[in-house]
Design an enzyme around this catalytic site. Sequence first.
Site, PDB file in Angstrom:
ATOM      1  N   ASP A 264       0.871  -1.158   0.000  1.00 30.21           N
ATOM      2  CA  ASP A 264       0.000   0.000   0.000  1.00 30.21           C
ATOM      3  C   ASP A 264       0.917   1.219   0.000  1.00 30.21           C
ATOM      4  OD1 ASP A 264      -2.097   1.763   0.011  1.00 30.21           O
ATOM      5  OD2 ASP A 264      -3.219   0.763   1.597  1.00 30.21           O
TER       6      ASP A 264
HETATM    7  C1  BGC Z   1      -5.000   3.207  -0.213  1.00 30.51           C
HETATM    8  C2  BGC Z   1      -5.053   2.203  -1.341  1.00 30.51           C
HETATM    9  C3  BGC Z   1      -4.884   2.919  -2.645  1.00 30.51           C
HETATM   10  C4  BGC Z   1      -3.567   3.656  -2.616  1.00 30.51           C
HETATM   11  C5  BGC Z   1      -3.244   4.385  -3.882  1.00 30.51           C
HETATM   12  C6  BGC Z   1      -3.787   4.088  -0.273  1.00 30.51           C
HETATM   13  O1  BGC Z   1      -3.892   5.130   0.616  1.00 30.51           O
HETATM   14  O2  BGC Z   1      -5.069   2.538   1.017  1.00 30.51           O
HETATM   15  O3  BGC Z   1      -6.256   1.492  -1.310  1.00 30.51           O
HETATM   16  O4  BGC Z   1      -4.965   2.016  -3.704  1.00 30.51           O
HETATM   17  O5  BGC Z   1      -3.605   4.600  -1.557  1.00 30.51           O
HETATM   18  O6  BGC Z   1      -4.050   5.487  -4.039  1.00 30.51           O
END
Ligand code: BGC
Length: 742
Positions: A264
């Site tokens: 993540d």
């Molecule tokens: C989120 C993800 C997301 C990623 C990219 C993170 O803060 O938890 O689900 O895909 O950001 O935007």
Amino acid sequence: MKNMRHVLGVTLLWVAAVTVAQPPVYLDDTKPVEDRVEDALSRMTLEEKVALCHAQSKFSSPGVPRLGLPENWMTDGPHGIRSELLWDEWSPAGWTNDSCMAFPALTCLAATWNPDMALRYGRALGEEARYRNKNVLLGPGVNIYRTPLNGRNFEYMGEDPYLASELAVPYIQGVQSCGVAACVKHFALNNQEKDRHYVDVELSDRALYEIYLPAFQAAVQRGKVWSIMGSFNRYQGQYCCHNQRLLNDILRGEWGFDGVVISDWGAVHNTLEAAYNGLDLEFGSLTDGMEFSVDNAYDDYYLSRRFLELLKSGSIPESVVDGKVRNILRLMFRTTMNRNRPYGSFKNRAHGEVARQIAEEGIVLLQNRDNVLPIQLEKIRKILVVGENAIKMMTVGGGSSSLKAWYEVSPLEGLRARIGDVAEVVYARGYASPDPPKSVMYTIPSLQTDRSADDLLAEAVALAREADYVIFVGGLNKNGHQDCEGGDRKSYSLPYDQDRLIEALAEVNPRTVVVLVSGNSVAMPWADRVGAIVEGWYCGSEAGNALAAVLTGDVNPSGKLPFTMCERLEDYHAHALNDSLVYPGVNHREVYKDDIFVGYRWSDKQKKDRRPLFCFGHGLSYTTFEYGKAVLDRKQMTAADSLRVRVSVKNTGSRAGAEVVQLYVSDLKSSLPRPIKELKGFSKVMLQPGESREVEFVLDRTSLSYFDDAKHAWVAEPGHFEVLIGASAEDIRSRAGFELKP
Ligand code: BGC
């Protein structure tokens, strides 16, 4: 001599021709993917290998230009294709051709209980991603609904591991049929947003395997998902993006995952752990852990310069980076390097049609006193629409799933378009939420008003007296601490004093319909005073059209709840224990003492007066269905057998409609405590008035098993079981018993 030269020349030409005719193995798509992976790997320098393992911009990672291997481009996910951002900033890039089709939120998809809808969703989304040249779509999210306060439940598929699995698999297959990798997220135990960057989750293996892992396992083993995203939080003291148990032991070891583990955004904390514990591709890290970053800090990523140095010095063997690169190359050969993948398409009418159908099938009719719905168009003159959510853009906000939608039909617009020529549609705001603080990522259009709450309420109530119907459209929204990433809700109640308004409207107009736009359950103290209650979800571009179709009866509602709606927050197990360690955690430590008893698995065990307001699987229709008796093809089985269950369903009303027939299994006696029943099958059947159909389910040992921590194995324990066939978790229509023989 001349002849010799001639012969030599011809031979050289021939060799050259053969060489030209035969591309290197990695570029030859007649060769097996694994051969291509090994060939490409063997041609790469250590620097090129390390470069593959981390981002080069907010949403892309490098390829190997020298070898003609393209970059990887990710996109959120999971409800539409996110607009373009600047290279190294969270702000929009300002493109004019990146406004997408917004599909309904995954809670709504789950509420369709229709795997075919999930397949169509995935395909349409995959086509949009492919058109935009993305090869990884960051979705679906399958974290389990453990508390209604979780700010991100709207991006997930409810409380039941079986339901989430059955819908995640076709979604993934749909996306990947377009040559775009789905990326199932967030692995694992990211069941709340509060403290998500640090919280260390403790739980029994039983809860892990029975509740929190099955949808991920199904995504990997049945959906054959090509990538997975690690979560921010910790498990067993280790961050999930480099977690030995989750990634090495379970994901790769037990499930045989051969895709890419993507972090993540900013969830990586340590080079050695990231090197050894299963992570392949690092995204979003900041220079200084979570807080601070210099521009283009990509060299400072944990799997960047530091990783390279350790590899060069021999402290980490090259085989470690080779393992990661193999996974990343495999992803490329499955996506960008697959010359046969289809072209995509973007924001077209067909995708709008998919979005609308999913919304129409997902909207749940929770309550319908005196058949107040559908709106009787031939009898009405005036309809009052009240509430901010009737006009508020809901495709924007909520965090990373925010979209720049091609269009969004609001509930008010949808109702006006459908009813406007037969009745007057009047609008009153009724209540107002404060504008959220500005975000660098998106701008939620302002609905600022100077009018006082009392003034807004008084206006709505006065108009409600004269209206034939009051359609109140409220609920939550995508502001912080509502249905929004990065924080949890602070209360179970509706915000902005909506309860007071709903009660006032209901008092003056018995035909008050409450439409909740949300991805979470809320307290409904007014439930027995309003006519109808509709869970309207976040339905994307076609929201207003779908809602109008359901309210007017153009579409007969067939959605069923993918999670339990309790009367009070304390009725959810994670809150019933009234222990901060259980939620939201103390000093970054959280213990899931609620164990396997999540959602209906908990409320089933409560006394009658603490039963849910609207239970799991509940959803009404404008027609009625009669169930026959469940018939089993055998009364006894062994773990090697399968058991067929047949039941007939009849549409006994006067409208065509679809019913979701649900099958629960109950283990009547077992050595470990078990839920009273668990969902193990469902089938959505469309029936014309008077039509009846037989539905068949097949059960096997997996439908009967529990996870035994001590044996670390699924166990189908011999004994007596019961099959329960129902229209919801509480509305059981037929039961039949059988015995599992040793
Ligand atoms: C989120 C993800 C997301 C990623 C990219 C993170 O803060 O938890 O689900 O895909 O950001 O935007």
